[in-house]
Design a protein around this motif. Structure first.
Motif, PDB file in Angstrom:
ATOM      1  N   PRO A 254       0.803  -1.223   0.000  1.00  0.00           N
ATOM      2  CA  PRO A 254       0.000   0.000   0.000  1.00  0.00           C
ATOM      3  C   PRO A 254       0.838   1.276   0.000  1.00  0.00           C
ATOM      4  N   LEU A 255       2.091   1.172   0.379  1.00  0.00           N
ATOM      5  CA  LEU A 255       2.970   2.334   0.440  1.00  0.00           C
ATOM      6  C   LEU A 255       3.833   2.471  -0.813  1.00  0.00           C
ATOM      7  N   GLY A 256       3.579   1.633  -1.841  1.00  0.00           N
ATOM      8  CA  GLY A 256       4.318   1.720  -3.093  1.00  0.00           C
ATOM      9  C   GLY A 256       5.629   0.968  -3.102  1.00  0.00           C
ATOM     10  N   TRP A 257       5.793   0.016  -2.196  1.00  0.00           N
ATOM     11  CA  TRP A 257       7.007  -0.791  -2.133  1.00  0.00           C
ATOM     12  C   TRP A 257       6.805  -2.078  -2.919  1.00  0.00           C
ATOM     13  N   SER A 258       7.913  -2.632  -3.441  1.00  0.00           N
ATOM     14  CA  SER A 258       7.833  -3.920  -4.133  1.00  0.00           C
ATOM     15  C   SER A 258       9.191  -4.619  -4.106  1.00  0.00           C
ATOM     16  N   LEU A 259       9.136  -5.930  -4.363  1.00  0.00           N
ATOM     17  CA  LEU A 259      10.365  -6.717  -4.473  1.00  0.00           C
ATOM     18  C   LEU A 259      11.124  -6.224  -5.692  1.00  0.00           C
ATOM     19  N   PHE A 260      12.448  -6.148  -5.599  1.00  0.00           N
ATOM     20  CA  PHE A 260      13.170  -5.668  -6.767  1.00  0.00           C
ATOM     21  C   PHE A 260      14.435  -6.427  -7.103  1.00  0.00           C
TER      22      PHE A 260
ATOM     23  N   ILE B 240      13.574  -5.209  -1.085  1.00  0.00           N
ATOM     24  CA  ILE B 240      12.244  -4.632  -1.233  1.00  0.00           C
ATOM     25  C   ILE B 240      12.459  -3.119  -1.152  1.00  0.00           C
ATOM     26  N   ALA B 241      11.862  -2.359  -2.078  1.00  0.00           N
ATOM     27  CA  ALA B 241      12.117  -0.919  -2.078  1.00  0.00           C
ATOM     28  C   ALA B 241      10.857  -0.126  -2.403  1.00  0.00           C
ATOM     29  N   ASP B 242      10.903   1.167  -2.037  1.00  0.00           N
ATOM     30  CA  ASP B 242       9.787   2.050  -2.378  1.00  0.00           C
ATOM     31  C   ASP B 242       9.930   2.524  -3.818  1.00  0.00           C
ATOM     32  N   ASP B 243       8.858   3.129  -4.331  1.00  0.00           N
ATOM     33  CA  ASP B 243       8.871   3.521  -5.742  1.00  0.00           C
ATOM     34  C   ASP B 243       9.883   4.621  -6.042  1.00  0.00           C
ATOM     35  N   ALA B 244      10.201   5.486  -5.089  1.00  0.00           N
ATOM     36  CA  ALA B 244      11.217   6.514  -5.314  1.00  0.00           C
ATOM     37  C   ALA B 244      12.586   5.873  -5.520  1.00  0.00           C
ATOM     38  N   TYR B 245      12.897   4.891  -4.696  1.00  0.00           N
ATOM     39  CA  TYR B 245      14.171   4.168  -4.815  1.00  0.00           C
ATOM     40  C   TYR B 245      14.242   3.450  -6.162  1.00  0.00           C
ATOM     41  N   LEU B 246      13.152   2.799  -6.533  1.00  0.00           N
ATOM     42  CA  LEU B 246      13.135   2.022  -7.777  1.00  0.00           C
ATOM     43  C   LEU B 246      13.197   2.903  -9.022  1.00  0.00           C
ATOM     44  N   SER B 247      12.595   4.081  -8.973  1.00  0.00           N
ATOM     45  CA  SER B 247      12.576   4.960 -10.146  1.00  0.00           C
ATOM     46  C   SER B 247      13.896   5.688 -10.337  1.00  0.00           C
TER      47      SER B 247
ATOM     48  N   SER C 270      15.129   1.324   1.040  1.00  0.00           N
ATOM     49  CA  SER C 270      15.078  -0.105   0.751  1.00  0.00           C
ATOM     50  C   SER C 270      15.280  -0.919   2.021  1.00  0.00           C
ATOM     51  N   VAL C 271      14.736  -2.122   2.005  1.00  0.00           N
ATOM     52  CA  VAL C 271      14.888  -3.091   3.082  1.00  0.00           C
ATOM     53  C   VAL C 271      15.475  -4.349   2.460  1.00  0.00           C
TER      54      VAL C 271
END
Length: 142
Positions: free
Chosen positions: A25-31, A49-56, A63-64
């Motif tokens: 729900p917070l925009g995080w995903s496995l990467f 696992i990271a938030d969308d800002a980290y991934l973009s 990240s975790v």
């Protein structure tokens, strides 16, 4: 804001499933994963696992990284920034649905400060997560 955190867990697959659902729900995903064979001996295999800002790469993000727990290691407590009270509620609900244990339902925590709204859960290994919205923080995402 958190840059990155290592969390030692007893079951990588179960924990990846938990964290990916709890943080969705917070925009995080496995990467991706980090293979220990590609670096120094002191860095273990890691699962990210990271938030969308980290991934973009368009903004500073967080990240975790999960790692296999070694005998005698203890759990972790981590605070995750939420931009609204509703996101605190959503992350808490997702974490409980994913199998987390309630350690404090979403509520104002005025004993910390006015405008401090948070919820707490524990994962399967006793690691604790606080989803927190501080009213004075600027929103991280437009």
């Amino acid at each position: 804001m958190i840059d990155h955190v290592y969390i030692s867990v007893t079951d990588i697959d179960k924990s990846l499933a938990f964290y990916s659902e709890a943080l969705k729900p917070l925009g995080w995903s496995l990467f991706g994963n980090y293979d220990a064979a590609s670096g120094p001996d002191s860095v273990p295999d890691l699962y990210g696992i990271a938030d969308d800002a980290y991934l973009s790469g368009k903004a500073v993000g967080s990240s975790v990284w999960l790692r296999q727990r070694k005998p005698g290691e203890t759990g972790l407590y981590i605070g995750i920034v939420c931009d609204t009270n509703e996101l605190v509620d959503a992350a808490y609900a997702a974490a409980i649905k994913a199998g987390g244990t309630d350690e404090g339902k979403p509520a104002d925590r005025t004993y910390f400060a006015r405008g401090y709204y948070a919820a707490n859960v524990a994962d399967f290994d006793g690691n604790r997560i606080e989803f927190v919205h501080k009213a004075w923080n600027p929103k991280r995402h437009p």
